[in-house]
Design a protein around this motif. Sequence first.
Motif, mmCIF file in Angstrom:
data_model
loop_
_atom_site.group_PDB
_atom_site.id
_atom_site.type_symbol
_atom_site.label_atom_id
_atom_site.label_comp_id
_atom_site.label_asym_id
_atom_site.label_seq_id
_atom_site.Cartn_x
_atom_site.Cartn_y
_atom_site.Cartn_z
ATOM 1 N N VAL A 1 -15.186 5.898 33.749
ATOM 2 C CA VAL A 1 -16.522 5.828 33.398
ATOM 3 C C VAL A 1 -16.908 6.484 32.006
ATOM 4 C CG1 VAL A 1 -19.022 6.272 34.013
ATOM 5 C CG2 VAL A 1 -17.518 5.943 35.807
ATOM 6 N N LEU A 2 -17.256 5.729 30.997
ATOM 7 C CA LEU A 2 -17.899 6.370 29.828
ATOM 8 C C LEU A 2 -19.214 6.186 29.591
ATOM 9 C CD1 LEU A 2 -15.762 5.389 26.343
ATOM 10 C CD2 LEU A 2 -18.441 5.266 26.620
ATOM 11 N N ILE A 3 -19.961 7.361 29.125
ATOM 12 C CA ILE A 3 -21.268 7.234 28.854
ATOM 13 C C ILE A 3 -21.460 7.733 27.446
ATOM 14 C CG2 ILE A 3 -23.605 8.916 29.709
ATOM 15 C CD1 ILE A 3 -21.876 9.505 32.229
ATOM 16 N N PHE A 4 -22.457 7.090 26.893
ATOM 17 C CA PHE A 4 -22.608 7.243 25.446
ATOM 18 C C PHE A 4 -24.135 7.107 25.277
ATOM 19 C CE2 PHE A 4 -22.152 5.371 21.049
ATOM 20 C CZ PHE A 4 -22.218 6.672 20.312
ATOM 21 N N ASN A 5 -24.835 8.165 24.886
ATOM 22 C CA ASN A 5 -26.029 8.134 24.198
ATOM 23 C C ASN A 5 -26.074 8.313 22.845
ATOM 24 O OD1 ASN A 5 -28.827 8.487 23.631
ATOM 25 N ND2 ASN A 5 -29.391 10.384 24.947
ATOM 26 N N PRO A 6 -25.996 7.174 21.931
ATOM 27 C CA PRO A 6 -25.500 7.380 20.781
ATOM 28 C C PRO A 6 -26.630 7.661 19.698
ATOM 29 C CG PRO A 6 -26.264 5.048 21.391
ATOM 30 C CD PRO A 6 -26.243 5.974 22.592
ATOM 31 N N PRO A 7 -26.356 7.682 18.618
ATOM 32 C CA PRO A 7 -27.114 7.853 17.457
ATOM 33 C C PRO A 7 -27.788 6.527 17.120
ATOM 34 C CG PRO A 7 -25.030 8.050 16.376
ATOM 35 C CD PRO A 7 -24.890 8.066 18.118
ATOM 36 N N TYR A 8 -29.100 6.225 17.689
ATOM 37 C CA TYR A 8 -29.489 4.729 17.874
ATOM 38 C C TYR A 8 -30.584 4.749 17.005
ATOM 39 C CZ TYR A 8 -32.856 6.833 20.906
ATOM 40 O OH TYR A 8 -33.682 7.790 21.655
ATOM 41 N N VAL A 9 -31.274 5.704 16.107
ATOM 42 C CA VAL A 9 -32.135 5.480 15.384
ATOM 43 C C VAL A 9 -31.830 4.752 13.998
ATOM 44 C CG1 VAL A 9 -34.152 6.686 13.893
ATOM 45 C CG2 VAL A 9 -33.284 7.652 15.851
ATOM 46 N N PRO A 10 -32.534 3.473 13.898
ATOM 47 C CA PRO A 10 -32.146 2.867 12.384
ATOM 48 C C PRO A 10 -32.341 3.597 11.476
ATOM 49 C CG PRO A 10 -33.734 1.388 13.906
ATOM 50 C CD PRO A 10 -33.829 2.848 14.619
ATOM 51 N N SER B 1 -8.536 -0.270 34.149
ATOM 52 C CA SER B 1 -8.878 -1.657 34.934
ATOM 53 C C SER B 1 -10.050 -1.767 35.739
ATOM 54 C CB SER B 1 -7.733 -2.045 35.871
ATOM 55 O OG SER B 1 -7.233 -1.032 36.727
ATOM 56 N N LYS B 2 -10.383 -0.515 36.281
ATOM 57 C CA LYS B 2 -11.626 -0.241 37.252
ATOM 58 C C LYS B 2 -12.850 0.239 36.105
ATOM 59 C CE LYS B 2 -9.817 1.061 41.581
ATOM 60 N NZ LYS B 2 -10.760 0.280 42.611
ATOM 61 N N GLY B 3 -12.710 0.297 34.958
ATOM 62 C CA GLY B 3 -13.448 1.037 34.011
ATOM 63 C C GLY B 3 -14.906 0.359 33.889
ATOM 64 N N CYS B 4 -15.995 1.274 33.507
ATOM 65 C CA CYS B 4 -17.282 0.757 33.039
ATOM 66 C C CYS B 4 -17.991 1.615 32.117
ATOM 67 C CB CYS B 4 -18.062 0.532 34.475
ATOM 68 S SG CYS B 4 -18.494 2.229 35.147
ATOM 69 N N ILE C 1 -30.911 1.274 29.356
ATOM 70 C CA ILE C 1 -29.216 1.549 29.417
ATOM 71 C C ILE C 1 -28.716 0.360 30.078
ATOM 72 C CG2 ILE C 1 -27.613 3.071 31.015
ATOM 73 C CD1 ILE C 1 -29.740 5.200 30.821
ATOM 74 N N ILE C 2 -27.584 0.045 29.505
ATOM 75 C CA ILE C 2 -26.906 -1.133 29.738
ATOM 76 C C ILE C 2 -25.694 -0.576 30.284
ATOM 77 C CG2 ILE C 2 -27.792 -2.828 28.216
ATOM 78 C CD1 ILE C 2 -25.184 -2.484 26.666
ATOM 79 N N ARG C 3 -25.201 -1.118 31.512
ATOM 80 C CA ARG C 3 -23.914 -1.184 32.255
ATOM 81 C C ARG C 3 -22.961 -2.222 31.851
ATOM 82 N NH1 ARG C 3 -22.825 -2.900 37.345
ATOM 83 N NH2 ARG C 3 -24.416 -1.743 38.350
ATOM 84 N N ILE C 4 -21.550 -1.946 31.368
ATOM 85 C CA ILE C 4 -20.759 -2.879 30.914
ATOM 86 C C ILE C 4 -19.646 -2.718 31.879
ATOM 87 C CG2 ILE C 4 -19.059 -3.477 29.096
ATOM 88 C CD1 ILE C 4 -21.405 -2.061 27.243
ATOM 89 N N TRP C 5 -19.044 -3.817 32.496
ATOM 90 C CA TRP C 5 -17.849 -3.531 33.290
ATOM 91 C C TRP C 5 -16.939 -4.924 33.256
ATOM 92 C CZ3 TRP C 5 -22.414 -5.312 34.899
ATOM 93 C CH2 TRP C 5 -22.747 -6.065 35.829
#
Length: 247
Positions: free
Chosen positions: A129-138, A194-197, A241-245
């Motif tokens: 499980v990877l969690i990312f609250n990125p630097p998202y301000v343009p 292989s199970k990652g999200c 928040i998007i989940r990718i898997w």
Amino acid sequence: MLPTPDTSHVAYERIYEPAEDSFLLLDTLSSTSETSFLHSRFGDGYVPLVVEIGPGSGVVIAFVNAQAQVLFGSQNVLTAAIDVNGYACQATSETAKKAALENAATRGRFLGAFQGDLVAPLKDKLVDVLIFNPPYVPTPELPKQPGLADLPHMDTKPSFDDDSYMLSLSYAGGKDGMETTDRLIKSLPQVLSSKGCAYILLCEQNGPEKVKERIRGLGGAWKVATVGSSGKKAGWERLQIIRIWVE
């Protein structure tokens, strides 16, 4: 409601302060739909590794570690964090330690917070499980990506310019606010197990639907869905928040 980890020890002049985006991650990860997903994906004795990239104060990864039993249905959960800001690594470790002590009956095992650029310190196919609250301000441009010479020594007091630079790394996202997030997304096939999200936070100006199209372009097995939303505008920010898997 699950308790939010205490971050009163954090020096916010050089570390991102928990805000609406941080709390949206906590609410999303502890929602019924996501705990059901995590329970089913990592059950049957599996020991998942959860890594937060850019933890800042550590409030999110400390919450995940402290509430491992609730989120995953087991305390057999390993957690860690990576941040380019060494002061954020220190703060995260302290936040996680305090939260774990206060939640002994539900906590997982926090491995530590490590200084590095995004996923560079990680071995391939390691993260569940990877969690990312990125630097998202343009912003017109990204801050210079730091080398060792660009960061203050941990045994000296940072200057005002040092503090401003370290804070800019936490919010300035460059073109469309996506330059750092795009780097992270490109690395997902390399770092996820292989199970990652992955759970990634986006704002409206990041173009979330275009981001989802790019993720689907990784291949037919790659899935993406919005699993959390602020439901309101905070200035121009509408957060999701998007989940990718992979299925």
